[in-house]
Motif scaffolding. Structure first.
Motif, PDB file in Angstrom:
ATOM      1  N   GLN A 285     -21.747  -5.170 -28.560  1.00 40.31           N
ATOM      2  CA  GLN A 285     -23.108  -5.606 -28.255  1.00 40.31           C
ATOM      3  C   GLN A 285     -24.093  -4.589 -28.800  1.00 40.31           C
ATOM      4  O   GLN A 285     -23.992  -3.394 -28.531  1.00 40.31           O
ATOM      5  N   ALA A 286     -25.055  -5.060 -29.585  1.00 38.89           N
ATOM      6  CA  ALA A 286     -26.066  -4.181 -30.162  1.00 38.89           C
ATOM      7  C   ALA A 286     -27.199  -3.939 -29.180  1.00 38.89           C
ATOM      8  O   ALA A 286     -27.586  -4.835 -28.418  1.00 38.89           O
ATOM      9  N   ALA A 287     -27.729  -2.731 -29.198  1.00 36.38           N
ATOM     10  CA  ALA A 287     -28.888  -2.384 -28.370  1.00 36.38           C
ATOM     11  C   ALA A 287     -29.743  -1.384 -29.139  1.00 36.38           C
ATOM     12  O   ALA A 287     -29.233  -0.619 -29.964  1.00 36.38           O
ATOM     13  N   GLY A 288     -31.047  -1.390 -28.871  1.00 36.33           N
ATOM     14  CA  GLY A 288     -31.956  -0.477 -29.555  1.00 36.33           C
ATOM     15  C   GLY A 288     -32.746   0.357 -28.564  1.00 36.33           C
ATOM     16  O   GLY A 288     -33.477  -0.187 -27.740  1.00 36.33           O
ATOM     17  N   ALA A 289     -32.596   1.673 -28.641  1.00 33.15           N
ATOM     18  CA  ALA A 289     -33.308   2.577 -27.734  1.00 33.15           C
ATOM     19  C   ALA A 289     -34.534   3.200 -28.382  1.00 33.15           C
ATOM     20  O   ALA A 289     -35.288   3.922 -27.710  1.00 33.15           O
ATOM     21  N   GLY A 290     -34.761   2.931 -29.669  1.00 25.50           N
ATOM     22  CA  GLY A 290     -35.922   3.507 -30.336  1.00 25.50           C
ATOM     23  C   GLY A 290     -35.963   5.011 -30.174  1.00 25.50           C
ATOM     24  O   GLY A 290     -34.994   5.721 -30.409  1.00 25.50           O
ATOM     25  N   MET A 291     -37.127   5.502 -29.721  1.00 22.73           N
ATOM     26  CA  MET A 291     -37.341   6.939 -29.560  1.00 22.73           C
ATOM     27  C   MET A 291     -37.122   7.420 -28.128  1.00 22.73           C
ATOM     28  O   MET A 291     -37.426   8.558 -27.794  1.00 22.73           O
ATOM     29  N   MET A 292     -36.582   6.543 -27.274  1.00 23.44           N
ATOM     30  CA  MET A 292     -36.595   6.806 -25.831  1.00 23.44           C
ATOM     31  C   MET A 292     -35.554   7.799 -25.335  1.00 23.44           C
ATOM     32  O   MET A 292     -35.641   8.261 -24.203  1.00 23.44           O
ATOM     33  N   ALA A 293     -34.554   8.134 -26.148  1.00 22.77           N
ATOM     34  CA  ALA A 293     -33.502   9.024 -25.659  1.00 22.77           C
ATOM     35  C   ALA A 293     -33.166  10.096 -26.691  1.00 22.77           C
ATOM     36  O   ALA A 293     -32.067  10.117 -27.241  1.00 22.77           O
ATOM     37  N   PRO A 294     -34.102  10.999 -26.980  1.00 16.55           N
ATOM     38  CA  PRO A 294     -33.806  12.049 -27.960  1.00 16.55           C
ATOM     39  C   PRO A 294     -32.750  13.010 -27.427  1.00 16.55           C
ATOM     40  O   PRO A 294     -32.637  13.227 -26.218  1.00 16.55           O
ATOM     41  N   VAL A 295     -32.000  13.592 -28.359  1.00 22.37           N
ATOM     42  CA  VAL A 295     -31.012  14.600 -27.958  1.00 22.37           C
ATOM     43  C   VAL A 295     -31.566  16.006 -28.150  1.00 22.37           C
ATOM     44  O   VAL A 295     -30.974  16.975 -27.675  1.00 22.37           O
ATOM     45  N   THR A 296     -32.711  16.110 -28.837  1.00 24.77           N
ATOM     46  CA  THR A 296     -33.329  17.410 -29.062  1.00 24.77           C
ATOM     47  C   THR A 296     -34.809  17.184 -29.388  1.00 24.77           C
ATOM     48  O   THR A 296     -35.302  16.056 -29.333  1.00 24.77           O
ATOM     49  N   THR A 297     -35.518  18.230 -29.742  1.00 24.29           N
ATOM     50  CA  THR A 297     -36.950  18.128 -30.018  1.00 24.29           C
ATOM     51  C   THR A 297     -37.243  17.263 -31.237  1.00 24.29           C
ATOM     52  O   THR A 297     -36.461  17.234 -32.198  1.00 24.29           O
TER      53      THR A 297
END
Length: 317
Positions: A285-297
């Motif tokens: 299943q595809a999903a799009g989080a955009g910019m909502m969950a960065p792993v760093t700065t």
């Protein structure tokens, strides 16, 4: 007159004693004579969104995007007799003389409310320069702006001319991107199927940074094949496994655009695994989080590169 104005732009004489040490102009977009650099920032690879229309209160009417080497510059004029209109016209005429296409040009209320101040702020192009040296004046702002693209299409620039706080003459801020491909040379090997499984077992998700896409597109680049093959191997070895394929972007550009692009890229991965390796669509299943969950700065090019990624998340059984 036009020839004199163009010549004035191409001149770099008259840089003041306050010129920022080690800074320099873009080779295709030099300065207006009489100005000196007060802010300089560059990155080897980033994505830049340049507004090509006014701010309508919710969004920009249009914009152009390009990835490559990004240069941000701000300039001041010491001479209070230099007007913002003269500086803007100098840039327009000189860029046209160099073969640039003017994609958009406007001033003050043509740009946005607040005599163009809202446009300046919402563009996000000039935030760093404004913080360090060149904040728009509270009154008599005279914000003027142009977006231009080189004849070859490999240089895209947004240029703002305005009255700034505590500056005798006008100020200029530029954001310029010169097209270039990211160095995709990796000093590591793509994750194996076993490494992906370990990540899913230990963390419930695993990032697959080696899945790459064309600029501003959901088209998967050929160098992603090895990473995609490892995902297929994992799912063939774990026949009951079901996965979310989640696309992530950095924070450059419009929120809605990034959410849409991240979903499209995730769907491209799902389609690839289904079509190339026969993985049942019901297991993905595809999903799009955009910019909502960065792993760093997102404040550095390296950080933004890490935040642009595809993650696998194990679905409940």
């Amino acid at each position: 007159m036009a020839g004199w104005v163009a010549a004035a732009l191409l001149s770099v004489s008259g840089a003041g004693a306050s010129e920022l040490e080690g800074a320099g102009d873009h080779s295709e977009v030099p300065r207006v004579a009489g100005s000196f650099i007060v802010f300089h920032e560059s990155s080897d690879f980033d994505r830049l969104s340049i507004p090509t229309g006014a701010w309508d209160g919710d969004q920009f009417e249009s914009f152009e995007r390009l990835e490559g080497q990004v240069l941000r510059l701000s300039y001041n004029f010491e001479d209070p007799g230099v007007t913002t209109l003269r500086v803007k016209r100098s840039y327009l005429q000189a860029l046209e003389a160099r073969g640039f296409e003017i994609l958009f040009s406007g001033s003050e209320e043509e740009l946005s409310s607040g005599a163009g101040r809202t446009f300046f702020r919402e563009s996000g192009l000039f935030d760093r320069g404004a913080r360090d040296c060149c904040r728009v004046a509270n009154r008599d702002r005279q914000v003027r702006y142009m977006a231009a693209r080189s004849e070859a299409g490999n240089v895209l620039a947004g240029i703002a001319v305005f009255n700034a706080r505590r500056v005798d003459g006008p100020a200029v801020s530029k954001a310029i991107v010169t097209a270039a491909e990211m160095d995709a040379t990796m000093d590591h090997q793509p994750l194996t199927a076993d490494e992906m499984e370990t990540g899913l077992v230990e963390d419930g998700r695993v990032a697959v940074p080696d899945i790459l896409f064309e600029v501003n597109s959901a088209a998967i680049l050929p160098e992603s094949a090895e990473a995609l093959e490892s995902i297929a191997e994992l799912m063939n070895a774990q026949s009951s496994m079901e996965l979310l394929v989640v696309g992530h972007t950095d924070n450059t550009g419009d929120f809605d655009y990034n959410v849409s692009l991240s979903l499209q890229r995730a769907q491209s991965v799902v389609n690839w695994l289904r079509d190339e390796y026969g993985i049942a669509g019901a297991r993905l299943q595809a999903a799009g989080a955009g910019m909502m969950a960065p792993v760093t700065t997102n404040r550095t090019e390296e950080g933004r590169a890490q935040n642009r990624r595809v993650e696998l998340v194990e679905r409940g059984r």
